[in-house]
Design an enzyme around this catalytic site. Structure first.
Site, PDB file in Angstrom:
ATOM      1  N   GLU A 125      -6.749   9.269  16.859  1.00  0.00           N
ATOM      2  CA  GLU A 125      -7.262  10.651  16.883  1.00  0.00           C
ATOM      3  C   GLU A 125      -8.009  10.954  15.574  1.00  0.00           C
ATOM      4  O   GLU A 125      -9.087  11.559  15.579  1.00  0.00           O
ATOM      5  CB  GLU A 125      -6.109  11.658  17.061  1.00  0.00           C
ATOM      6  CG  GLU A 125      -5.450  11.643  18.430  1.00  0.00           C
ATOM      7  CD  GLU A 125      -4.452  10.504  18.611  1.00  0.00           C
ATOM      8  OE1 GLU A 125      -4.156   9.794  17.624  1.00  0.00           O
ATOM      9  OE2 GLU A 125      -3.969  10.311  19.740  1.00  0.00           O
ATOM     10  N   GLN A 167       0.849  -1.203   0.000  1.00  0.00           N
ATOM     11  CA  GLN A 167       0.000   0.000   0.000  1.00  0.00           C
ATOM     12  C   GLN A 167       0.880   1.246   0.000  1.00  0.00           C
ATOM     13  O   GLN A 167       1.609   1.483   0.969  1.00  0.00           O
ATOM     14  CB  GLN A 167      -0.883  -0.011   1.260  1.00  0.00           C
ATOM     15  CG  GLN A 167      -1.767   1.202   1.408  1.00  0.00           C
ATOM     16  CD  GLN A 167      -2.575   1.169   2.695  1.00  0.00           C
ATOM     17  OE1 GLN A 167      -2.134   0.588   3.685  1.00  0.00           O
ATOM     18  NE2 GLN A 167      -3.734   1.774   2.697  1.00  0.00           N
ATOM     19  N   GLY A 168       0.786   2.056  -1.031  1.00  0.00           N
ATOM     20  CA  GLY A 168       1.616   3.261  -1.131  1.00  0.00           C
ATOM     21  C   GLY A 168       0.802   4.522  -0.914  1.00  0.00           C
ATOM     22  O   GLY A 168       0.515   5.256  -1.870  1.00  0.00           O
ATOM     23  N   TYR A 169       0.431   4.756   0.336  1.00  0.00           N
ATOM     24  CA  TYR A 169      -0.339   5.960   0.674  1.00  0.00           C
ATOM     25  C   TYR A 169       0.571   7.002   1.360  1.00  0.00           C
ATOM     26  O   TYR A 169       0.769   8.084   0.854  1.00  0.00           O
ATOM     27  CB  TYR A 169      -1.483   5.597   1.635  1.00  0.00           C
ATOM     28  CG  TYR A 169      -2.780   5.135   0.990  1.00  0.00           C
ATOM     29  CD1 TYR A 169      -2.808   4.485  -0.221  1.00  0.00           C
ATOM     30  CD2 TYR A 169      -3.993   5.339   1.646  1.00  0.00           C
ATOM     31  CE1 TYR A 169      -4.006   4.057  -0.782  1.00  0.00           C
ATOM     32  CE2 TYR A 169      -5.196   4.924   1.102  1.00  0.00           C
ATOM     33  CZ  TYR A 169      -5.198   4.284  -0.113  1.00  0.00           C
ATOM     34  OH  TYR A 169      -6.388   3.863  -0.655  1.00  0.00           O
ATOM     35  N   SER A 170       1.116   6.632   2.566  1.00  0.00           N
ATOM     36  CA  SER A 170       1.811   7.622   3.406  1.00  0.00           C
ATOM     37  C   SER A 170       3.087   8.133   2.750  1.00  0.00           C
ATOM     38  O   SER A 170       3.779   7.397   2.048  1.00  0.00           O
ATOM     39  CB  SER A 170       2.185   7.004   4.751  1.00  0.00           C
ATOM     40  OG  SER A 170       1.073   6.399   5.348  1.00  0.00           O
ATOM     41  N   GLU A 206      -9.822  -1.411   4.637  1.00  0.00           N
ATOM     42  CA  GLU A 206      -8.664  -1.619   5.513  1.00  0.00           C
ATOM     43  C   GLU A 206      -9.093  -1.612   6.983  1.00  0.00           C
ATOM     44  O   GLU A 206      -8.717  -2.484   7.760  1.00  0.00           O
ATOM     45  CB  GLU A 206      -7.601  -0.533   5.269  1.00  0.00           C
ATOM     46  CG  GLU A 206      -6.417  -0.668   6.223  1.00  0.00           C
ATOM     47  CD  GLU A 206      -5.266   0.306   5.971  1.00  0.00           C
ATOM     48  OE1 GLU A 206      -5.468   1.318   5.270  1.00  0.00           O
ATOM     49  OE2 GLU A 206      -4.172   0.045   6.476  1.00  0.00           O
TER      50      GLU A 206
END
Ligand SMILES: Cc1cc2nc3c(=O)[nH]c(=O)nc-3n(C[C@H](O)[C@H](O)[C@H](O)COP(=O)(O)OP(=O)(O)OC[C@H]3O[C@@H](n4cnc5c(N)ncnc54)[C@H](O)[C@@H]3O)c2cc1C
Length: 399
Positions: A381, A130-133, A248
């Site tokens: 949060e 997964q290439g999100y952050s 997810e």
């Protein structure tokens, strides 16, 4: 006999015939399942178990049969999962291919993307990351800056991702890239599939305190990717990205519920050993209350997970509600391992050496690993903000 009962009988017979004895109970240890992929080298028993389940169409049991799935209802899949859990057998194949990108392609992929990728996920041929952050885009994911510029039928991608779990072992990555800098940040993002063997893609592992290092930085240096690999429309990837996050977070919630199942029995058994109390109530009332509270909360959580599963079966997509499972499950996981360390006393922080048994070593590592539960898949949060705005309708959001 009802359809579900006869399915349960057939699953039991299948497990008795095909599940290797070495895998019975394996889920209680550190074996979380087979991830597949081009680089995989499974143990013979793991391979045998995977191949038997593949033949029986139990790898992606709910997916349509035309893409290699089993076409089963959620009720049937629940039976399959219950039987695996009862024996602590690992699922024959795990990974974000099955739990995240597969369901997302079923919803948003083109016919060609479904035909190309889904059967390969089911056959365990391709492992996904997964290439999100990014270093500058975690909670504020829409600020991502990995750039994709159109050149003919392709995009040229440059930039960096971070915290990419198992990127170094993966064959494909689904990534969010910026295709438009002139619009509101959420409107200039595209969701794209990238083969990790494409020239210009590289990874670098990052070490963690738990001694376990699944994380990588992933770099894109003039990586050429066909526009056919865009999922959904160009500049409209934010919608696809959010749908995948729903999958997810529900997957994390379901996984936590199954990992927590029976936790109180293990804790009580360990406490009896540590306190020298073979029978009767545990002599430490505070510990007794904490374990009882955990057991009740785990049970209630399992009902909540089941309820979301039911609504998904009825055609509802896991949306903002999945954030509640993520928040509660993370908290329970951390409480469970805090108690594990407390019950183990001085052995609770064992790291290595002959004076610690396997359970002590597992406790230390799981306790450290559980620190990440409130961060991965979006921090607690951020989930609370989503629940406040999108579920409860507070602060101007719509319920
Ligand atoms: C085990 C694990 C696996 C992961 N795997 C992947 C992966 O495979 N692929 C991938 O792309 N990413 C992955 N991640 C990254 C993960 O998604 C990010 O770490 C997460 O989204 C938080 O981003 P950040 O680390 O940049 O923290 P930041 O966004 O910098 O947050 C720092 C702190 O500030 C708080 N904060 C930030 N904004 C707000 C706000 N608006 N209101 C209140 N508090 C706020 C956060 O809650 C947090 O406590 C993984 C992370 C972990 C721990």
């Amino acid at each position: 006999m009802s359809d579900i009962q006869s399915f349960r009988e057939s699953v039991r017979a299948f497990i008795a015939e095909h599940a290797p004895k070495s895998l019975y109970g394996a889920r209680r240890g550190r074996f979380d399942g087979y991830w597949g992929g081009r680089k995989a080298q499974p143990e013979p028993d793991v391979k045998r178990w995977f191949e038997a389940a593949l033949e029986r169409r139990l790898i992606a049991p709910t997916w349509p049969q035309e893409f290699g799935g089993g076409g089963l209802s959620r009720d049937h899949v629940l039976v399959w999962e219950e039987e695996l859990t009862a024996l602590a057998l690992p699922p024959p194949l795990v990974g974000v291919g099955l739990t995240m990108i597969g369901p997302t392609l079923l919803d948003y992929g083109t016919e060609q993307q479904k035909r190309e990728h889904l059967p390969r996920i089911v056959r365990g041929e391709v492992r996904w990351a997964q290439g999100y952050s990014e270093p500058g885009a975690g909670s504020d994911l829409a600020s991502l800056s990995t750039r994709a510029v159109r050149e003919g039928d392709d995009f040229i991608i440059n930039g960096q991702k971070i915290w990419t779990t198992h990127a170094d072992k993966s064959d494909f990555i689904f990534a969010l890239v910026r295709t438009n800098t002139q619009v509101k940040k959420q409107l200039g993002i595209t969701f794209i599939l990238i083969d990790m063997e494409t020239p210009g893609v590289s990874t670098r592992p990052i070490d963690l305190i738990s001694g376990w290092s699944p994380f990588c930085e992933t770099f894109f240096d003039n990586v050429r990717v066909s526009a056919k690999n865009v999922v959904g429309n160009v500049d409209a990837g934010w919608t696809v990205a959010k749908a995948l996050l729903g999958y997810e977070r529900s997957m994390i919630g379901e996984a936590m519920s199954s990992e927590l199942d029976g936790a109180e029995r293990t804790l009580v058994a360990r406490a009896r050993q540590a306190l020298g109390a073979a029978a009767g109530p545990l002599p430490d009332p505070d510990l007794r209350r904490n374990i009882a509270e955990l057991a009740m909360d785990v049970e209630t959580f399992a009902f909540a997970v089941d309820r979301l599963r039911q609504t998904v079966q009825e055609g509802h997509k896991p949306g903002a509600e999945s954030s509640t499972l993520k928040v509660v499950g993370s908290d329970l996981k951390q409480r469970r391992w805090e108690l594990g360390v407390r019950v183990a006393g001085p052995d609770g922080l064992g790291w290595e050496g002959p004076s610690y048994d396997a359970a002590d070593l597992k406790t230390t590592r799981e306790w450290l690993r559980s620190r990440a539960n409130t961060i991965e898949g979006g921090t607690s949060e951020i989930q609370l903000n989503i629940i406040a705005k999108q579920v409860l309708g507070l602060g101007g959001g719509k319920p």
